[in-house]
Structure formats: structure tokens, C-alpha cells
Design a protein around this motif. Sequence first.
Motif, PDB file in Angstrom:
ATOM      1  N   SER A 166       4.029  -6.432  -8.845  1.00 30.64           N
ATOM      2  CA  SER A 166       3.671  -6.440  -7.424  1.00 30.64           C
ATOM      3  C   SER A 166       4.669  -5.633  -6.606  1.00 30.64           C
ATOM      4  O   SER A 166       4.291  -4.954  -5.657  1.00 30.64           O
ATOM      5  CB  SER A 166       3.540  -7.859  -6.887  1.00 30.64           C
ATOM      6  OG  SER A 166       4.744  -8.559  -7.054  1.00 30.64           O
ATOM      7  N   LYS A 170       3.575  -2.417  -4.397  1.00 25.55           N
ATOM      8  CA  LYS A 170       3.798  -2.343  -2.950  1.00 25.55           C
ATOM      9  C   LYS A 170       4.931  -1.389  -2.568  1.00 25.55           C
ATOM     10  O   LYS A 170       4.798  -0.593  -1.649  1.00 25.55           O
ATOM     11  CB  LYS A 170       4.102  -3.741  -2.385  1.00 25.55           C
ATOM     12  CG  LYS A 170       2.907  -4.662  -2.408  1.00 25.55           C
ATOM     13  CD  LYS A 170       1.830  -4.166  -1.485  1.00 25.55           C
ATOM     14  CE  LYS A 170       0.632  -5.071  -1.467  1.00 25.55           C
ATOM     15  NZ  LYS A 170      -0.465  -4.530  -0.695  1.00 25.55           N
ATOM     16  N   GLU A 174       2.326   2.139  -3.318  1.00 22.14           N
ATOM     17  CA  GLU A 174       1.759   2.133  -1.967  1.00 22.14           C
ATOM     18  C   GLU A 174       2.537   3.066  -1.042  1.00 22.14           C
ATOM     19  O   GLU A 174       1.941   3.837  -0.284  1.00 22.14           O
ATOM     20  CB  GLU A 174       1.750   0.710  -1.402  1.00 22.14           C
ATOM     21  CG  GLU A 174       1.078   0.619  -0.035  1.00 22.14           C
ATOM     22  CD  GLU A 174       0.962  -0.802   0.458  1.00 22.14           C
ATOM     23  OE1 GLU A 174       1.650  -1.140   1.445  1.00 22.14           O
ATOM     24  OE2 GLU A 174       0.183  -1.573  -0.137  1.00 22.14           O
ATOM     25  N   GLU A 186      -3.244   0.534   2.357  1.00 21.08           N
ATOM     26  CA  GLU A 186      -2.849  -0.560   1.458  1.00 21.08           C
ATOM     27  C   GLU A 186      -3.265  -0.223   0.039  1.00 21.08           C
ATOM     28  O   GLU A 186      -4.222   0.506  -0.192  1.00 21.08           O
ATOM     29  CB  GLU A 186      -3.544  -1.852   1.910  1.00 21.08           C
ATOM     30  CG  GLU A 186      -3.164  -3.068   1.148  1.00 21.08           C
ATOM     31  CD  GLU A 186      -3.878  -4.330   1.639  1.00 21.08           C
ATOM     32  OE1 GLU A 186      -3.656  -5.382   1.029  1.00 21.08           O
ATOM     33  OE2 GLU A 186      -4.658  -4.262   2.615  1.00 21.08           O
ATOM     34  N   ARG A 188      -4.123  -2.294  -3.626  1.00 17.35           N
ATOM     35  CA  ARG A 188      -4.382  -3.616  -4.198  1.00 17.35           C
ATOM     36  C   ARG A 188      -4.690  -3.496  -5.690  1.00 17.35           C
ATOM     37  O   ARG A 188      -5.353  -2.563  -6.124  1.00 17.35           O
ATOM     38  CB  ARG A 188      -5.595  -4.272  -3.532  1.00 17.35           C
ATOM     39  CG  ARG A 188      -5.367  -4.669  -2.110  1.00 17.35           C
ATOM     40  CD  ARG A 188      -6.555  -5.433  -1.603  1.00 17.35           C
ATOM     41  NE  ARG A 188      -6.370  -5.786  -0.203  1.00 17.35           N
ATOM     42  CZ  ARG A 188      -7.287  -6.386   0.519  1.00 17.35           C
ATOM     43  NH1 ARG A 188      -8.457  -6.668  -0.013  1.00 17.35           N
ATOM     44  NH2 ARG A 188      -7.046  -6.688   1.777  1.00 17.35           N
TER      45      ARG A 188
END
Length: 190
Positions: A166, A170, A174, A186, A188
Amino acid sequence: MLIETEATPNPATLKFLPGRVVMDAGTRDFATPEEAEASPLAEALFGLGDVTGVFFGRDFVSVTIAPGADWRDAKPDILSILLDHFSAHMPLFRSASADFAVPAEAESFADDPADAEIVAQIRELIDTRVRPAVANDGGDIVYRGFDKGKVYLRMQGACAGCPSSSATLKNGIEQLLRHYVPEVTEVRAV
């Protein structure tokens, strides 16, 4: 034949390098014993009992073991299966005539044709910047879609279930995509 091993950021996954091409093109992720029935190698690895994931990359095989399993116990058995398979030049997949085939990717999103240029930029960044780095860690990230600023990616191999995935998603991917493609708001995982 020597099979090298490398640690990955995911402590439950090791990367095994047989010193030859594993997949000529693409990658293949097996998350269940049922999926592994398409491959004699993946099926043999799942047959060990503690294996919960197998991933074929271009020149490596990543293997994930269950929580509580110990690499000191699993690694020799995995190496033995890999050594036997590659030394005997066995096929990676069963024949499609035996009702086994590599399945098409699921969970994809239909991209809006109006976003074609944005999608092309995203795909190029993922293929040239992200996927090579992730492959070094024993995994892969596959583009699944773009919708209203959100990029959907599927994490495979060592990346699936990795404690740092994660953060990678991110803080790394990202930020990279948002920097080069302002339309991205964003990222995901799916």
C-alpha cells in the motif's frame, strides 16, 4: 543447474531464479490450488501444503508461503521441485486440449475512448518505470483501468499481500503517475 533465491519486500514470498527464461511473454499469477491446475509446476508447488501463491515472471518464480510456515522447512522442497522441473525441461502449462488454459485477466474496466491519450501515458509509465522495478522484487503490477481520475491496478506475485504494497502504491506509483499525468487523482488496487 543452480537456482538462486532472493528475498522480496514481502517476508512470506521468496523469488527463485532458475537462470533461464520462465515465461517468454507476460506473467502468470496462481492464488489457489485450483488455478494452479493449469501448470504442472504450480500444482506441484501448491502440493507442498504451505504454499499459498505462485507467480511466474520472465526469468523467475515467486513463491508465497502461509502465515506461520517457516522458510527453513519450505525452501529445500521448493528448490527440489523447481530443479526437477527445469532440469527435465517440462512444460510450464498443460495443453489447452486437456481443458486447461491460461485464463484471460478478470476485473478490467472499460476505458472511455475519450481518455485514450491519458490511458496510453499511464500504460507507458507503468510498463517502463513501474513494472521493471516491481519485477526486481518478485512481482508484477498490471493495468486494469482508468475511470474519472482513478487508476486501477492489480498487484501480483510478491506484491500481492506485501506489507509495504500500500505504501508502494500510494507513495510511489500514485505520485509518479500524478506527476506525469495530471488527470490522475488516485491509484487503487483491485
